[in-house]
Design a protein around this motif. Structure first.
Motif, PDB file in Angstrom:
ATOM      1  N   ARG A 196       1.081  -1.240   0.106  1.00  0.00           N
ATOM      2  CA  ARG A 196       0.011   0.128  -0.048  1.00  0.00           C
ATOM      3  C   ARG A 196       0.523   1.498   0.173  1.00  0.00           C
ATOM      4  NH1 ARG A 196      -0.025  -2.182   5.151  1.00  0.00           N
ATOM      5  NH2 ARG A 196       0.555  -0.835   6.897  1.00  0.00           N
ATOM      6  N   PRO A 197       0.423   2.396  -0.233  1.00  0.00           N
ATOM      7  CA  PRO A 197       1.002   3.860  -0.489  1.00  0.00           C
ATOM      8  C   PRO A 197       1.924   4.008   1.027  1.00  0.00           C
ATOM      9  CG  PRO A 197      -1.150   4.059  -1.204  1.00  0.00           C
ATOM     10  CD  PRO A 197      -1.232   2.697  -0.799  1.00  0.00           C
ATOM     11  N   HIS A 198       3.002   4.371   0.894  1.00  0.00           N
ATOM     12  CA  HIS A 198       3.673   4.597   1.938  1.00  0.00           C
ATOM     13  C   HIS A 198       5.217   5.397   1.666  1.00  0.00           C
ATOM     14  CE1 HIS A 198       5.811   1.436  -0.131  1.00  0.00           C
ATOM     15  NE2 HIS A 198       7.031   1.635   0.756  1.00  0.00           N
ATOM     16  N   THR A 199       5.735   5.954   2.736  1.00  0.00           N
ATOM     17  CA  THR A 199       7.177   6.565   2.666  1.00  0.00           C
ATOM     18  C   THR A 199       8.143   5.609   3.186  1.00  0.00           C
ATOM     19  OG1 THR A 199       6.841   7.868   4.242  1.00  0.00           O
ATOM     20  CG2 THR A 199       6.259   8.797   2.458  1.00  0.00           C
ATOM     21  N   ASP A 200       9.453   5.535   3.128  1.00  0.00           N
ATOM     22  CA  ASP A 200      10.386   4.997   3.591  1.00  0.00           C
ATOM     23  C   ASP A 200      11.246   5.490   4.926  1.00  0.00           C
ATOM     24  OD1 ASP A 200       9.906   2.911   1.706  1.00  0.00           O
ATOM     25  OD2 ASP A 200      11.263   3.753   0.519  1.00  0.00           O
ATOM     26  N   ALA A 201      11.667   4.763   5.763  1.00  0.00           N
ATOM     27  CA  ALA A 201      12.471   5.403   6.812  1.00  0.00           C
ATOM     28  C   ALA A 201      13.559   5.538   6.435  1.00  0.00           C
ATOM     29  CB  ALA A 201      12.165   4.678   8.099  1.00  0.00           C
ATOM     30  N   LEU A 222       5.251   0.525  -9.982  1.00  0.00           N
ATOM     31  CA  LEU A 222       5.290   1.331  -8.681  1.00  0.00           C
ATOM     32  C   LEU A 222       4.386   2.495  -9.259  1.00  0.00           C
ATOM     33  CD1 LEU A 222       9.090   1.173  -7.290  1.00  0.00           C
ATOM     34  CD2 LEU A 222       6.924  -0.073  -6.820  1.00  0.00           C
ATOM     35  N   ASP A 223       3.697   2.992  -8.199  1.00  0.00           N
ATOM     36  CA  ASP A 223       3.116   4.446  -8.515  1.00  0.00           C
ATOM     37  C   ASP A 223       3.963   5.312  -7.496  1.00  0.00           C
ATOM     38  OD1 ASP A 223       0.980   3.437  -9.967  1.00  0.00           O
ATOM     39  OD2 ASP A 223      -0.453   3.357  -8.276  1.00  0.00           O
ATOM     40  N   PHE A 224       4.266   6.406  -8.240  1.00  0.00           N
ATOM     41  CA  PHE A 224       4.807   7.450  -7.345  1.00  0.00           C
ATOM     42  C   PHE A 224       4.154   8.607  -7.055  1.00  0.00           C
ATOM     43  CE2 PHE A 224       8.453   4.934  -8.504  1.00  0.00           C
ATOM     44  CZ  PHE A 224       9.325   5.198  -7.171  1.00  0.00           C
ATOM     45  N   GLY A 247      13.433   8.977   0.464  1.00  0.00           N
ATOM     46  CA  GLY A 247      12.709   8.186   1.177  1.00  0.00           C
ATOM     47  C   GLY A 247      11.156   8.569   1.247  1.00  0.00           C
ATOM     48  N   ASN A 248      11.279  10.100   1.406  1.00  0.00           N
ATOM     49  CA  ASN A 248       9.865  10.603   2.013  1.00  0.00           C
ATOM     50  C   ASN A 248       9.054  10.726   0.856  1.00  0.00           C
ATOM     51  OD1 ASN A 248      11.089  12.762   0.461  1.00  0.00           O
ATOM     52  ND2 ASN A 248      11.454  14.069   2.455  1.00  0.00           N
ATOM     53  N   VAL A 249       9.438  10.276  -0.612  1.00  0.00           N
ATOM     54  CA  VAL A 249       8.599  10.434  -1.602  1.00  0.00           C
ATOM     55  C   VAL A 249       7.398   9.164  -1.559  1.00  0.00           C
ATOM     56  CG1 VAL A 249       8.360  10.118  -4.224  1.00  0.00           C
ATOM     57  CG2 VAL A 249      10.388  11.253  -3.152  1.00  0.00           C
ATOM     58  N   PRO A 250       5.982   9.477  -1.349  1.00  0.00           N
ATOM     59  CA  PRO A 250       5.060   8.568  -1.228  1.00  0.00           C
ATOM     60  C   PRO A 250       5.150   7.735  -2.333  1.00  0.00           C
ATOM     61  CG  PRO A 250       4.327  10.662  -0.607  1.00  0.00           C
ATOM     62  CD  PRO A 250       5.415  10.826  -1.193  1.00  0.00           C
ATOM     63  N   HIS A 251       4.986   6.291  -2.344  1.00  0.00           N
ATOM     64  CA  HIS A 251       4.971   5.282  -3.236  1.00  0.00           C
ATOM     65  C   HIS A 251       4.253   4.153  -3.039  1.00  0.00           C
ATOM     66  CE1 HIS A 251       8.575   4.739  -1.071  1.00  0.00           C
ATOM     67  NE2 HIS A 251       8.554   3.449  -1.664  1.00  0.00           N
ATOM     68  N   ALA A 252       4.023   3.296  -3.849  1.00  0.00           N
ATOM     69  CA  ALA A 252       2.981   1.966  -3.640  1.00  0.00           C
ATOM     70  C   ALA A 252       3.431   0.964  -4.667  1.00  0.00           C
ATOM     71  CB  ALA A 252       1.558   2.258  -3.483  1.00  0.00           C
ATOM     72  N   ALA A 253       3.420  -0.098  -4.437  1.00  0.00           N
ATOM     73  CA  ALA A 253       3.546  -1.289  -5.506  1.00  0.00           C
ATOM     74  C   ALA A 253       2.110  -1.975  -5.738  1.00  0.00           C
ATOM     75  CB  ALA A 253       4.394  -2.622  -4.845  1.00  0.00           C
ATOM     76  N   LYS A 254       1.848  -1.657  -7.114  1.00  0.00           N
ATOM     77  CA  LYS A 254       0.378  -2.316  -7.578  1.00  0.00           C
ATOM     78  C   LYS A 254       0.492  -3.612  -7.439  1.00  0.00           C
ATOM     79  CE  LYS A 254      -2.192   0.357  -9.536  1.00  0.00           C
ATOM     80  NZ  LYS A 254      -3.128   0.850  -8.916  1.00  0.00           N
ATOM     81  N   PRO A 255      -0.877  -4.375  -7.432  1.00  0.00           N
ATOM     82  CA  PRO A 255      -0.780  -5.940  -7.370  1.00  0.00           C
ATOM     83  C   PRO A 255      -0.022  -6.461  -8.905  1.00  0.00           C
ATOM     84  CG  PRO A 255      -2.904  -4.875  -6.795  1.00  0.00           C
ATOM     85  CD  PRO A 255      -2.048  -3.808  -7.373  1.00  0.00           C
ATOM     86  N   ILE A 256       0.578  -7.647  -8.431  1.00  0.00           N
ATOM     87  CA  ILE A 256       1.111  -8.331  -9.492  1.00  0.00           C
ATOM     88  C   ILE A 256       0.035  -9.497  -9.846  1.00  0.00           C
ATOM     89  CG2 ILE A 256       2.303  -9.938  -7.932  1.00  0.00           C
ATOM     90  CD1 ILE A 256       4.648 -10.192 -10.036  1.00  0.00           C
ATOM     91  N   THR A 257       0.113  -9.466 -11.117  1.00  0.00           N
ATOM     92  CA  THR A 257      -1.253 -10.199 -11.499  1.00  0.00           C
ATOM     93  C   THR A 257      -0.676 -11.613 -12.325  1.00  0.00           C
ATOM     94  OG1 THR A 257      -1.162  -9.049 -13.563  1.00  0.00           O
ATOM     95  CG2 THR A 257      -2.821  -8.439 -11.640  1.00  0.00           C
TER      96      THR A 257
END
Length: 304
Positions: A196-201, A222-224, A247-257
């Motif tokens: 899900r959408p998140h930022t990194d530490a 990847l969604d940025f 790391g503070n750029v919000p991003h998410a990995a879409k479902p792999i199908t």
């Protein structure tokens, strides 16, 4: 070192998946109690079961243009523009480039297949991937991949390549790039399919794809998220390519199908997890400051 350390490590009973997800005290106690045994087992495994002529982990696995440009910049930092020319900004503060040579990735993947099949206990990344291909890579992490040749290669990726490239793109992170962290991540439709959408530490994140040529997958882009205008930019991986971003750029990995995707995810941050302030100004620094290695000691802090 006793020659039965590998056998003893393989006989250990790993904590349950539920215990790992909940980070029970028993899980931490398991890794603490068996740290020396497992570390010695990796040394024994590599010495007895890995052919160094087949599975040599060094910079020959990297893209030759990147390797040449980075070598030149280390010798003469004024040539760092040769490195920057290889980096394409594909979203605000997100850059993509070829990291591994696709034709040489089979060596690394072959080594990792031996790792997955070693039956030595490894700690998967908490809350991200708890399947057989998720592993902690950094010595600061309990249950990490402690094989000596892999550790040498891992640290070369971080110190020779990631840190100076990060400083070239994001100079404000200098001083917040003294510590390292890393893990492998594996996406499969039937197990761990998305994040899900998140930022990194992290101050900076380097995300490197390990899929071989012809090892196709669908989805898993990847969604940025552009925080300025609210747009979403969707990007995909090709074999051996990398994305590097703050790391503070919000991003998410879409479902792999279909298919699967394997990546290394590497982080840099400051001592005790310190990060640059949001909106930190990018100060001008000399090139020779970027192409240097911090004199620091790993502090043992792990984000998870």
């Amino acid at each position: 070192m006793s020659t039965n350390q590998l056998q003893l490590a393989r006989a250990l009973d790993l904590p349950s998946r539920t215990a790992m997800l909940n980070r029970d005290h028993s899980v931490q106690q398991f890794w603490y109690n068996n740290d020396d045994l497992i570390t010695d087992a990796w040394k024994e495994w590599e010495a007895s079961e890995i052919d160094p002529s087949t599975f040599t982990l060094d910079d020959s696995l990297l893209d030759k243009d990147l390797r040449k440009a980075v070598q030149q910049a280390w010798q003469d930092p004024s040539k760092e523009h040769l490195v920057k020319a290889l980096l394409e900004e594909v979203a605000p503060d997100v850059f993509q480039f070829q990291f591994f040579d696709p034709e040489r990735l089979a060596v690394l993947r072959g080594y990792l297949e031996q790792v997955w099949n070693s039956n030595i206990p490894m700690c998967p990344p908490y809350g991200i991937v708890l399947n057989r291909r998720g592993a902690m890579l950094d010595k600061r992490s309990e249950g990490y991949l402690a094989a000596p040749s892999f550790q040498a290669f891992y640290n070369e990726m971080l110190n020779t390549y990631m840190r100076p490239i990060s400083r070239l793109l994001f100079p404000e992170i200098i001083g917040y790039d003294t510590q390292t962290f890393g893990f492998s991540i594996y996406y499969d439709p039937s197990t761990d399919a998305s994040i899900r959408p998140h930022t990194d530490a992290s101050a900076v994140t380097l995300n490197i794809n390990l899929n071989l040529p012809g090892e196709e997958f669908t989805g898993s882009e990847l969604d940025f998220y552009d925080q300025v205008n609210g747009s979403v930019i969707q990007l995909g991986f090709k074999p051996g390519t990398a994305m590097i971003h703050r790391g503070n750029v919000p991003h998410a990995a879409k479902p792999i199908t279909s298919g699967d995707r394997t990546n290394f995810v590497l982080w840099l941050f400051g001592d005790r997890g310190r990060l640059p302030a949001q909106g930190a100004q990018r100060s001008e620094i000399e090139a020779k400051e970027r192409w240097s290695t911090p004199v620091t000691t790993p502090d043992g802090y792990a984000p998870f």
